[in-house]
Scaffold this active site. Structure first.
Site, PDB file in Angstrom:
ATOM      1  N   SER A   1     -61.684  38.816 -10.042  1.00 21.97           N
ATOM      2  CA  SER A   1     -60.431  38.823 -10.795  1.00 21.97           C
ATOM      3  C   SER A   1     -60.687  39.305 -12.213  1.00 21.97           C
ATOM      4  CB  SER A   1     -59.825  37.423 -10.834  1.00 21.97           C
ATOM      5  OG  SER A   1     -60.534  36.596 -11.753  1.00 21.97           O
ATOM      6  N   ASP A   2     -59.639  39.731 -12.897  1.00 25.09           N
ATOM      7  CA  ASP A   2     -59.749  39.952 -14.329  1.00 25.09           C
ATOM      8  C   ASP A   2     -59.686  38.584 -15.021  1.00 25.09           C
ATOM      9  OD1 ASP A   2     -59.950  41.183 -16.808  1.00 25.09           O
ATOM     10  OD2 ASP A   2     -58.513  42.742 -16.307  1.00 25.09           O
ATOM     11  N   TRP A   3     -59.847  38.591 -16.325  1.00 20.75           N
ATOM     12  CA  TRP A   3     -59.958  37.360 -17.117  1.00 20.75           C
ATOM     13  C   TRP A   3     -58.747  36.439 -16.862  1.00 20.75           C
ATOM     14  CZ3 TRP A   3     -63.856  36.342 -20.915  1.00 20.75           C
ATOM     15  CH2 TRP A   3     -63.633  35.219 -21.695  1.00 20.75           C
ATOM     16  N   GLU A   4     -59.005  35.326 -16.206  1.00 18.85           N
ATOM     17  CA  GLU A   4     -57.995  34.300 -15.918  1.00 18.85           C
ATOM     18  C   GLU A   4     -56.790  34.835 -15.144  1.00 18.85           C
ATOM     19  OE1 GLU A   4     -56.884  31.917 -19.275  1.00 18.85           O
ATOM     20  OE2 GLU A   4     -58.871  31.016 -19.426  1.00 18.85           O
TER      21      GLU A   4
END
Length: 768
Positions: A297-300
């Site tokens: 995933s990307d950040w959060e």
């Protein structure tokens, strides 16, 4: 017949993105298109190793492998104990090789199963040695340059213990208001695809087990560059025509080149967040493209599925992300906290968990981390900022610069000027010269334009001052690394005095180099702009300098096209060097002096004003095609500079286009040759470009599409015949009419030249 590349589409897939069907009536006369090639298979030994290890793991240890911890986040402190318990699979934002080795030693010697950590970092355009930004690399029109830069970056970063790069970013971007345009290859899917696969090769080398390689992570899957209004993180609403024919092509090229991982995007794609989009992450990526790697995933972005209004809470977000195909969660801890209970409740199958963990373990195995996860401190000392690294980035910066204007052949400076003014807020700005996403770079390592010119012209009297200051008032994500310097000119009197001082220097110098553009933090993530004007009072400084009547050279430092319409009419010489990196100042001096000859071409259409945006060359004809540049009553619709444009200190003539055949059978390549002559007394480079247009078919096709190119170097007055190959798959497209891939018979136009405005024309007929 039409190609059958899509399975039956479920209701969930339709909701997930596109209402597609492979059961519609085939296009008359169309031939079945060849299915897209798949990446090379992974050594079965990697899967056997991973499966053996999986049998020994608890559910908590499996979820631990799916968890990445950022050490600069609140989750970072105390991570050592979780590593000992086997509850962490990857670390982010750790740069000290000694600290990396300490963490790896805990994992290898103190955890139950001795599984190494995968250390990731944003190696976007270099690590400690900073290379030109990716948009600049695309301006080289030379995939070899991009591949060499990422190969060098991989060597340096891996010596620190980093083995995973969150790059390349291959998002197509047609709106320069979007700050992250600087991370990609611009507007064109063909150029973007060639740059994507080159960067993957550069990062991963010939064998990932070599200790100087990095696992590539292609991002942001997919459509992030189509954000509405160019606003970072905003939704993207893209038709199936745009997705398949434009936005997905560089991703598939990167996958076919062997990319080991992909990163899901932040935003909604057609109202479904990309991180929870099963159609995107499974149906396209796995079923259609046969991608064997893993998705992070990307950040959060897993946790953010609830922010989107897509999931009810963290538990729902974890379930839907992992079931969609996200194997590892970056930084937030919804997987760690929610997946064990989701498995117990039957919401996530253990097979899904095992599949995700298997992909991660296979990547670690392929990288050789189970045998040696440690940074080589001796190699680190020899590689960091080495002479070879500096020479490589200096060379890259000379290959990527684009000469936009050179009236009266003001450039190059063949003789050292007696007095030279180097003016502007970016003339001696080390951090800004590196550009955005240079998180491991050190500003003090960087050569500025002022420093480079002083070194190149030691006998000249060089005077310098800022003239004006620029800075961002809003917070940038890079503030922790490179906080914007607070303005030193705090009163109107001080600002006026500095401005007047700069103009006086211009007036009293034989020549002036104005270094203007955007500060480092004005481009990149969270750096969208509503305006494309030169920030601050730079335009006023530019106009005042030109008004002195002295020769002025404008050097642009930027991560996007800027509004330089006035400059294009009044400044005799304009050189765009983008953000050129650690050796940027020396490279600019090479270019201005003529030690290097600019040969870069624009990878994006350059608008006259923000009111034209989005503006790109591959649009479709309409009923007002006879007057395409009069669609605004108050401005031309034509760009300031077209896609593929770029001048040189040399001049070239392209002639005698010849297609090897006037009739081409489907599935066969076509050779197109042209003669190129250097008509000047100066050796230089030109980029021969080939564009195609399908005159009629089941759907309207763009007026021109780039399908081949080659950068060549010619000696003075040298001539050469250049042969470009139009590959048969480049005539296949996704037809919105039949909802299928088609290759259609008919007449095709071909243009060759050194920009999209090429007028050397021929045709061929495609038959079954």
């Amino acid at each position: 017949m039409v190609i059958r590349v899509l399975r039956s589409v479920s209701a969930a897939a339709v909701v997930g993105s596109l209402a597609l069907s492979c059961c519609m009536t085939p296009t008359m006369g169309a031939q079945q298109a060849a299915p897209p090639t798949a990446p090379a298979p992974i050594d079965p030994a990697a899967y056997r190793f991973a499966d053996k290890l999986l049998k020994q793991m608890t559910l908590e240890e499996k979820v631990g492998q799916m968890t990445q911890v950022a050490l600069n986040s609140p989750d970072g402190p105390g991570v050592e104990d979780r590593i000992r318990k086997g509850l962490v699979g990857s670390l982010l934002f750790i740069k000290d090789p000694n600290e990396i080795n300490r963490m790896q030693k805990i994992a290898m010697e103190e955890s139950r199963l001795h599984i190494p950590l995968l250390i990731g970092f944003d190696v976007i355009h270099g690590y400690r040695t900073i290379y030109p930004v990716p948009l600049a690399m695309a301006a080289s029109w030379e995939p070899e340059t991009a591949e060499k830069a990422q190969r060098m970056a991989a060597r340096e970063a891996s010596s620190f213990g980093i083995r995973w790069a969150f790059a390349p970013m291959v998002d197509i971007a047609r709106d320069p208001r979007w700050g992250r345009i600087m991370e990609g290859a611009g507007e064109d899917p063909y150029l973007g695809a060639r740059m994507a696969e080159a960067q993957v090769r550069g990062f991963q080398g010939k064998d990932l087990s070599d200790p100087d390689t990095l696992l590539a992570c292609v991002k942001h899957f997919a459509g992030y560059g189509g954000a509405v209004g160019g606003r970072d993180y905003d939704s993207a609403n893209l038709s199936d025509d745009q997705l398949y024919n434009v936005y997905l092509k560089p991703y598939q090229a990167a996958v076919n080149a062997g990319a080991g991982s992909l990163m899901s995007a932040y935003m909604d794609l057609n109202s479904v967040p990309a991180t929870g989009n099963k159609w995107l992450l499974h149906d396209v990526l796995r079923d259609q493209w046969k991608f064997p790697g893993f998705v992070v995933s990307d950040w959060e972005s897993v946790k953010s599925l609830t922010t989107h209004g897509f999931t009810a809470d963290d538990h729902d977000a974890a379930v839907r992300a992992v079931n969609a195909g996200v194997a590892m969660e970056m930084t937030s801890h919804t997987y760690r906290e929610q997946l064990p209970s989701a498995v117990q409740k039957g919401e996530v199958s253990i097979a899904t968990i095992d599949g995700a963990v298997r992909e991660i373990l296979v990547a670690k195995y392929r990288l050789g981390l189970f045998k040696n996860p440690y940074a080589d401190l001796q190699r680190n000392a020899a590689e960091t900022l080495s002479e070879e690294q500096r020479a490589a980035t200096r060379h890259a910066a000379t290959r990527t610069a684009v000469l936009l204007r050179n009236e009266g052949k003001l450039l190059p400076m063949k003789q050292a000027p007696r007095t030279l003014a180097v003016i502007g807020p970016l003339a001696d700005a080390q951090a800004d010269t590196m550009g955005s996403w240079s998180l491991a770079g050190h500003p003090e390592d960087t050569i500025t334009v002022l420093q480079g010119l002083k070194k190149r012209f030691p006998t000249s009297e060089i005077r310098s001052t800022k003239g004006v200051e620029i800075w961002r008032d809003q917070r940038s994500i890079f503030d922790d690394q490179f906080p914007d310097p607070k303005p030193t000119l705090t009163t109107e009197e001080a600002k006026k005095a500095e401005f007047d001082r700069a103009i006086e220097m211009v007036r009293n110098s034989d020549m002036t180099v104005l270094v203007l553009g955007e500060a480092q933090t004005m481009s990149g993530e969270r750096a969208s702009r509503a305006s494309l004007t030169l920030p601050g009072k730079q335009q006023e400084l530019l106009e005042a300098a030109v008004a002195t009547g002295k020769p002025v050279v404008l050097v642009l430092m930027n991560g996007r096209p800027l509004d330089i319409t006035w400059a294009s009419q009044h400044v005799p010489a304009i050189l765009d060097v983008w953000y050129p990196g650690t050796e940027g100042g020396n490279a600019v001096a090479d270019l201005l002096s003529g030690d290097a000859n600019p040969g870069g071409k624009l990878p994006i259409t350059w608008p006259r004003s923000v009111g034209q945006v989005p503006l790109y060359y591959a649009d479709n004809l309409t009923q007002i095609a006879s007057e395409p540049n009069t669609r605004y009553w108050d401005s031309s619709s034509a760009p300031l500079y077209p896609f593929g444009f770029g001048l040189s200190y040399s001049s070239f003539a392209v002639s005698n286009v010849h297609a090897a055949s006037e009739t081409l059978r489907m599935g066969q390549p076509l050779q197109v040759s042209v003669d190129v002559q250097n008509t000047s007394d100066t050796a230089g480079d030109d980029v021969v470009q080939l564009y195609v247009h399908q005159r009629a078919g089941s759907a309207s096709r763009p007026v021109r599409e780039l399908k081949a190119f080659q950068r060549i170097s010619l000696k003075p007055h040298e001539s050469r015949t250049v042969t470009l190959t139009l590959q048969p798959n480049e005539l296949t497209y996704w037809s919105a009419s039949s909802r299928s891939w088609v290759t259609e018979p008919g007449t095709y136009d071909v243009w060759t030249g050194d920009s999209v405005k090429a007028d050397l024309h021929t045709t061929f007929t495609l038959v079954r």
